[in-house]
Design an enzyme around this catalytic site. Structure first.
Site, mmCIF file in Angstrom:
data_model
loop_
_atom_site.group_PDB
_atom_site.id
_atom_site.type_symbol
_atom_site.label_atom_id
_atom_site.label_comp_id
_atom_site.label_asym_id
_atom_site.label_seq_id
_atom_site.Cartn_x
_atom_site.Cartn_y
_atom_site.Cartn_z
ATOM 1 N N TRP A 1 0.827 -1.213 0.000
ATOM 2 C CA TRP A 1 0.000 0.000 0.000
ATOM 3 C C TRP A 1 0.854 1.253 0.000
ATOM 4 C CZ3 TRP A 1 -1.930 2.639 4.945
ATOM 5 C CH2 TRP A 1 -0.974 2.510 5.980
ATOM 6 N N ASP A 2 2.148 1.090 0.320
ATOM 7 C CA ASP A 2 3.086 2.211 0.314
ATOM 8 C C ASP A 2 2.954 3.034 -0.960
ATOM 9 O OD1 ASP A 2 3.888 0.109 2.052
ATOM 10 O OD2 ASP A 2 5.891 0.973 2.226
ATOM 11 N N GLU B 1 1.011 -2.391 12.693
ATOM 12 C CA GLU B 1 1.221 -3.847 12.647
ATOM 13 C C GLU B 1 1.716 -4.431 13.971
ATOM 14 O OE1 GLU B 1 3.792 -4.058 9.277
ATOM 15 O OE2 GLU B 1 2.153 -3.974 7.830
ATOM 16 N N LYS C 1 3.219 0.847 16.162
ATOM 17 C CA LYS C 1 4.284 0.902 15.154
ATOM 18 C C LYS C 1 4.104 2.170 14.324
ATOM 19 C CE LYS C 1 6.236 -1.869 11.378
ATOM 20 N NZ LYS C 1 6.027 -3.056 10.538
ATOM 21 N N GLN C 2 2.863 2.459 13.998
ATOM 22 C CA GLN C 2 2.525 3.743 13.395
ATOM 23 C C GLN C 2 1.065 4.006 13.743
ATOM 24 O OE1 GLN C 2 2.708 1.935 9.119
ATOM 25 N NE2 GLN C 2 1.623 3.877 8.957
#
Lengths: 727, 727
Positions: free
Chosen positions: B332-333, B474, B586-587
């Site tokens: 998806w980046d 994640e 993680k984000q």
């Protein structure tokens, strides 16, 4: 394949579909290294390899593997501008020959280039037995249609991989007209390798240019060959690793220099003399209507070229040094299948192989400790450091997102008893008390400690049992009280107690050391015998059948006929789970007991069990370990002709690729079992604590059988029909 | 690292400990291929690589990977008998420079050989943008201490691997003085490659010899250089694959021949002109006290050299074409982080990237079907054929017998909505209705079908829910009702309904086709809206906090300070299981919603959530995707200086290797997010269905910001402070 002559394997037609099989068949070696029978000039899709004993490097999934070392054959031949390779041009005549008596591989090709000119090209390849670091190659080029312009390029090619996986890093190299060298190191294990080569040609007009390409130093030789003349190139390669010496390149250069004074003929003659000595001890002579003679020699040859004559830190992998199969990992195959051949005919090799296990007791202790047990538990698969290297998970054959769990490394535990048995038998036959006292009995006792902690007391049926194991028949995993496993453990405890008293009597200081180290005591020995006497082992009182494991007889019978004709194993056809649920055996493990302990069971019991399990075994695509054992047991039961069918299946396993996987390497256990089928089976040799005797039963096709063996330092020749000769 | 000049990255000291980092930093490319900044003359332990977009081959565990193609740099330089390499001799002066404006890599080394003589050696490397199949190299050799005897050897080296894994098989090759070629094919995917090269020297006395080594044709050049003279070698390389043409060697030879008439200067000039055009559209100018200018340009440069200008069958991997990390797989980046940069400044690249997804709908359909769903479910990791290529199991970091299950390929499903959003936004900004109608809306509708079948009706709380998923964060897997996931799906259903009506209105035939193909109907659309209106999405009425997923607020808070200072991620420190149980991110995935939908939430709600989640995010070693998003959201909240801290962390990710893993390749999502942080964050650009406007908030260190973008075919320049200029 022609095997008409008694010592020579010949292939007279080139079949590109069978190159991987032929690469395995034409493997040569000297117990230090082996090279597959790949072509000097290469071939597309080839699986070329040279493996040196003990040179391992890390690899995912299977942890470590024997490393394919640089290609020392490495020839490019260009004739009048046309590259010589068997996928170009036309093959007018072809002969590839392996002479087993001299361990020499020769190939002769009459070839017409795409441009229409014919040439006779010949190769002679030798891996010296008298000097294990020396490899020899001779190439002859004979233009048949007028003068030829030739380019011949040869060196050491370090751009090699294990089927695509690169293990080598560059260190240094050099090349100058006449000679060159390459120094590499493995990526993870940091084993250094030095390979040197010299090259000379027979015609003075050939010019030699040094091309010092990184990883691949070569000599580019070019010039004219007058019509009908033969140009010869002679290449000598020397190789050492940091397993042998500190400075491999220094050693390989020194040896190459020292050999300058020796002619090709000198070297070949020394090599052949050494092989003559080897065969004097290990040969089996068979006068037969069929190809039994060459087939047995071929199998013994493959064991002999993998035998570590001078190294007690290595062992023989399941595929010897002849292919990528099983990555050079060592199994019980060595001790139970291959070792007797060495114990009886090359005892120093047997000693080296068993010493390998002794030196790896640390790995076995680690495995026992990690599993919560005492003593030493040998790994199911062993390699360089003796730790367990069985893969835990492997790719599912069809579903790429799934993995298959391999359980043998966890629960196929009988290997520790197998090693103890091999140790004891070696001691018995060789009379090598020094080994037995210093290394053998320590192995037997420390593995007995493992069994002590592994045994489970069952209060209900008042037995010691071993649940959740795998026996030799790997079609059934997670079974309880496998007959082979339990019988072996019983034997192990009893022999351990005897061995302890033996050591105590002969080497009280050594024994005292072991008592301290292992916590031995009289009461512990009593406990061992107690376990042995109460180990679960069931035999049906009515039928005499021994149940392979608890519950086996409750499994459904398989309708074998409905699956024929087939070209894969029962497990491949039905799947792992379904195979677990039927009475289908990869190899018969109850029969293994009759093979290992022929006096332990009345022959009527053996006969009943043979008939039962023989009919339920996947002989064609199950374990390659099975047929020679079936041959042996059938012999014991007087079923000589039936035995012979099993014998031939085993004898042809690699020569005729009867299982379709010979390309992965030699079936070494089958080869070792074959010697036993002949000597213990047809020859009827029996050695026990009282000595040896023979009760032979030759198959109809055999007119004569002759073999030698060494019993406690004394060489005995058995000739059947005829008499035994002591030397 | 010096970044003083506005366009030039300079390394003035050679540090062998940082070679992998520098190899990534000095990567150059042209959107067809990229080459890491490894040295022409090689270096031990280097991680050299050239990757061509779309050239994949099979590999265990991760299924497929971008293949390292033959090394076209391939130089051996021997000066007066001494090999030039930076691990020998003495480096007297060193400068490695990447000129971002011209996409040229130059290196100049003043070197004293072990024999004590000094030389000035220079390299100039260009991967042409005006002709994507052309690569240029110039090497200059200047002896500083008298005459020099030089050997320079260069060609095409096909003996390459992907970190030890060999993907190429030999097909054919040729070399003659002045030029040569090599033809290879990948082992499994059977992609053919042809590479041709020419080589000429500036001094007539240099002799050139063709060494036609298998896999590695080279020209060995030798001769004398008079004192103080400079010997130049100019090498041109052309490359094609069977992805481009049927006969790659024919094409590479033809192109090389056609270019003979063009001088080095001609070629360089055409290349530079093309780059000037690219920068005219994509550059951001920052007048700043710090290195923000060069840092942003560096990040944009890395996106531009990976941009498929002419190919709609490839996409940009998470590490671009600059390293082995993630094997060239696409995440998806691309759509969420990188795509806006292209949508706004290089719309044809955005179109190609989204078309890649359109052409891979078959793979997405297959995945949906295998999972029992309707429509199209895009894979979490995508490569050549668009099937799921996320590894299922990977080796455990410490226990070699264990494996770790990777769940993202199973349950990180938001990527299908991410792609739909990127499609819709591209359509909105570009005005490319043809794409939207023919490819974009079909993607949106077919993925909506997937969501329809994936949504679960919860009778108890009367909501549609998505259980057992992974959100952007994640650190928490197998969660229910992830806020990001559910919000995106709600948006997706609503836009799908709009898109369907749009298509019906503008392209009734296309729409009718889709109705047939996908089974669309009014009632189905109603059902979609019904699901959208009842999707679980919780916001605490009192605090305004949005719960990242159901149950997140019940997790324990982490004592972050007790873990400092640290040099690894929270997940590495605590392990997967324990991290799952604490409020450590993680984000931040709630903040992702504010970034993507800045008008959907009142700013006070955004502020509350920003404060909550910002404090609970692993900024330093969590996801590299996070910092630029935090920068952007902080800007939206007027926390400009705090935003700047996040911005700098993202801007320096690769240049200064702040995460320690830049050697694996460029953090492409971070680079893409950086453009957004500048343009949408500090620049304050907002584009919606009504047009665009800017609400800028420059950080204190910036005096001026200038950027351009294309809105529906019209180019707009924004200058802050200043005014907007339409062209």
């Amino acid at each position: 394949m022609s095997t008409q002559q008694e010592w020579i394997i010949t292939r007279s037609e080139f079949n590109p579909q069978k190159i991987h099989h032929d690469e395995t068949v034409f493997t040569i070696g000297n117990g230090y290294l082996s090279t597959r029978g790949s072509f000097e000039e290469s071939f597309p899709e080839e699986n070329a390899a040279t493996f040196i004993h003990g040179v391992f490097d890390d690899i995912p999934v299977v942890f470590t593997e024997l490393v394919n070392v640089p290609n020392w054959l490495d020839c490019v031949l260009i004739l009048d501008g046309e590259r010589f390779r068997l996928d170009y041009g036309e093959i007018l005549d072809y002969e590839n020959q392996l002479d087993l008596s001299k361990a020499t591989l020769t190939r002769s090709v009459k070839w017409r280039s795409p441009a229409g000119k014919a040439y006779q090209i010949s190769f002679e390849r030798v891996i010296c037995l008298h000097e294990q670091h020396l490899l020899l190659l001779r190439v002859g080029i004979n233009p048949l249609d007028g003068d030829a312009e030739v380019i011949f390029r040869s060196g050491i090619n370090g751009c090699v991989s294990n089927e695509g996986y690169v293990h080598w890093k560059h260190k240094a190299q050099s090349v100058q007209p006449g000679r060159g060298w390459l120094s590499l190191v493995t990526k993870k294990s940091e084993t250094g390798l030095g390979m040197s080569f010299s090259l000379k040609s027979s015609l003075p007009q050939i010019k030699m240019q040094a091309w010092n390409m990184d990883m691949h130093p070569v000599l580019n030789c070019s010039g004219f060959i007058p019509s009908q003349e033969v140009l010869w190139f002679e290449k000598r390669v020397t190789v050492y690793t940091t397993r042998d010496v500190q400075e491999p390149i220094h050693a390989s250069e020194t040896l190459l220099g020292q050999l300058k004074a020796s002619s090709w003929e000198d070297l070949i003659s020394a090599h052949q003399k050494k092989w003559q000595q080897v065969w004097t001890q290990s040969d089996i002579e068979i006068d037969s209507e069929d190809d039994a003679q060459i087939a047995i020699r071929y199998n013994l040859f493959q064991l002999l070229i993998a035998a570590p004559w001078q190294d007690e830190q290595v062992n023989i992998g399941a595929k010897t040094l002849s292919g990528y199969g099983y990555h050079g990992h060592v199994f019980w195959d060595t001790e139970i299948f291959m070792l007797p051949f060495f114990t009886y005919t090359q005892p120093q090799v047997a000693r080296n192989l068993l010493s390998y296990r002794y030196h790896r007791l640390a790995g076995a202790r680690k495995k026992a400790k990690e599993n919560g047990y005492l003593g030493a538990q040998f790994p199911w698969e062993s390699a360089d450091d003796g730790e367990e290297v069985t893969p835990t998970w492997v790719q599912h054959p069809t579903d790429r997102t799934k993995l298959t769990r391999i359980w043998t490394g966890d629960i196929q535990i009988h290997v520790s008893a197998d090693i103890a048995l091999a140790v004891w038998r070696y001691g018995q036959v060789s009379g090598d008390d020094k080994f037995l006292h210093e290394r053998g009995i320590p192995i037997i006792l420390e593995t007995a400690l493992f069994w002590e902690s592994r045994a489970e007391w069952n209060e209900i049926n008042q037995t010691y049992q071993f649940s959740d194991v795998i026996g030799p028949d790997e079609y059934h995993d997670h079974v309880d009280n496998n007959a082979y496993n339990n019988f072996m453990v019983r034997w192990h405890f009893r022999i351990a107690e005897q061995a302890a008293h033996l050591l105590q009597a002969h080497e009280p200081d050594l024994y005292a050391g072991l008592v301290d180290q292992l916590g031995l005591s009289d009461s512990r020995m009593q406990h061992w015998l107690e376990i042995a006497n109460h180990i679960y082992f069931e035999q049906d009182a009515l039928t005499g059948l021994i149940e392979q494991f608890q519950g086996f007889f409750q499994l459904e019978d398989l309708d074998w006929k409905s699956l024929e004709p087939r070209s894969e194993s029962i497990q491949s056809l039905l799947g792992i789970e379904a195979t677990n649920q039927v009475q289908a055996l990869k190899q018969a493990d109850v029969l293994m007991l009759f093979y290992l302990f022929p006096d332990a069971f009345p022959s009527q019991i053996m006969a009943v069990n043979y008939d039962y399990y023989n009919a339920r075994t996947d002989h064609t695509y199950g374990s390659s370990l099975g047929p020679s054992i079936h041959a042996l047991v059938a012999c014991q039961l007087g079923k000589t002709e039936e035995a012979y069918q099993h014998f031939i299946r085993s004898a042809h396993a690699d020569l005729y690729d009867v299982r379709g996987n010979a390309g992965d390497g030699i079936h070494a256990a089958s080869a070792g079992g074959l010697w036993q089928a002949v000597v213990f089976g047809f020859g009827g040799l029996r050695v026990d604590e009282y000595g040896y005797h023979c009760q032979s039963r030759l198959p109809k096709k055999w007119r004569r059988l002759r073999f030698r063996f060494c019993y406690r330092g004394e060489w005995i020749t058995i000739q059947i029909p005829g008499q035994e000769v002591r030397e």
